[in-house]
Design an enzyme around this catalytic site. Sequence first.
Site, PDB file in Angstrom:
ATOM      1  N   CYS A   1       0.768  -1.349  -0.088  1.00 55.89           N
ATOM      2  CA  CYS A   1       0.045  -0.210   0.044  1.00 55.89           C
ATOM      3  C   CYS A   1       0.822   1.012   0.093  1.00 55.89           C
ATOM      4  O   CYS A   1       1.783   1.651   0.980  1.00 55.89           O
ATOM      5  CB  CYS A   1      -0.818   0.011   1.203  1.00 55.89           C
ATOM      6  SG  CYS A   1      -1.734   1.717   1.290  1.00 55.89           S
TER       7      CYS A   1
HETATM    8  N1  MHO Z   1      -8.227   0.334   1.029  1.00 57.78           N
HETATM    9  C1  MHO Z   1      -7.281   0.047   1.675  1.00 57.78           C
HETATM   10  C2  MHO Z   1      -5.911   0.005   0.866  1.00 57.78           C
HETATM   11  C3  MHO Z   1      -5.688   1.459   0.026  1.00 57.78           C
HETATM   12  S1  MHO Z   1      -4.494   1.290  -0.916  1.00 57.78           S
HETATM   13  C4  MHO Z   1      -3.805   2.764  -1.356  1.00 57.78           C
HETATM   14  C5  MHO Z   1      -6.866   0.725   2.909  1.00 57.78           C
HETATM   15  O1  MHO Z   1      -7.811   1.242   3.543  1.00 57.78           O
HETATM   16  O2  MHO Z   1      -6.224   0.580   3.884  1.00 57.78           O
HETATM   17  O3  MHO Z   1      -4.410   0.381  -1.738  1.00 57.78           O
END
Ligand code: MHO
Length: 213
Positions: A16
């Site tokens: 991420c």
């Molecule tokens: N939706 C996930 C990951 C976001 S990412 C930019 C979260 O809320 O952590 O892939």
Amino acid sequence: QEPDVPTLKATFSMGCFWGVESVFGALPGVIRVKVGYTGGIKENPTYESLDDHTESVEIEFDPERITYASLLETFWANHNPSDLKPVQYMSAIFYHDYIQMKSAEDSKLNQRRVLGEDTLTKIKRAKVFYDAEDYHQKYFLRQHANFVQSLGLTDQDFLSSWRATKLLGYITGNGDEQNLKQEKDALGLTDDHMSYLAAARKSGKEGRCSAAK
Ligand code: MHO
């Protein structure tokens, strides 16, 4: 003021990208970081249609102040390269020249020795880097809406400024207190801003993606 020094690029994928941008942003000698998508074939990917691309950061660094080898150390130290992940979150180093390729390969061999197991990290030539949508740039800094507003940061700043890069690093608790103090004026921070930052750094609530990632 934005530093006006010659920079080199480094491109990494390690899960991420919200947190990755924060970790690199705080490093002295890192001038700017932005998040985006790379590694795939599909043209103009978006977060909703990533296809074969991977969440990545593009770092501009001052080679007089930080080496590529030291960026690689930060790369290995901040994710688990042996974890099998979907392409969106895979571990990868995108090199920009032959020297970077060699350092990346050496560091991967070294990592295998250290871990006692192979890593899944891909080492590939850097191709087009597609900037992620505005709301992903400096994501954890943007969550501090009043702070950001009082500094007058714009979407352009979030994408490509030294100032937003450093503030993201510091507000998420990364980087060194001393460096933050030294950069106070250059970052245009008041004493109130400094207190706010100190509290945010201590709370450590932000700066993490959800456990699944
Ligand atoms: N939706 C996930 C990951 C976001 S990412 C930019 C979260 O809320 O952590 O892939």
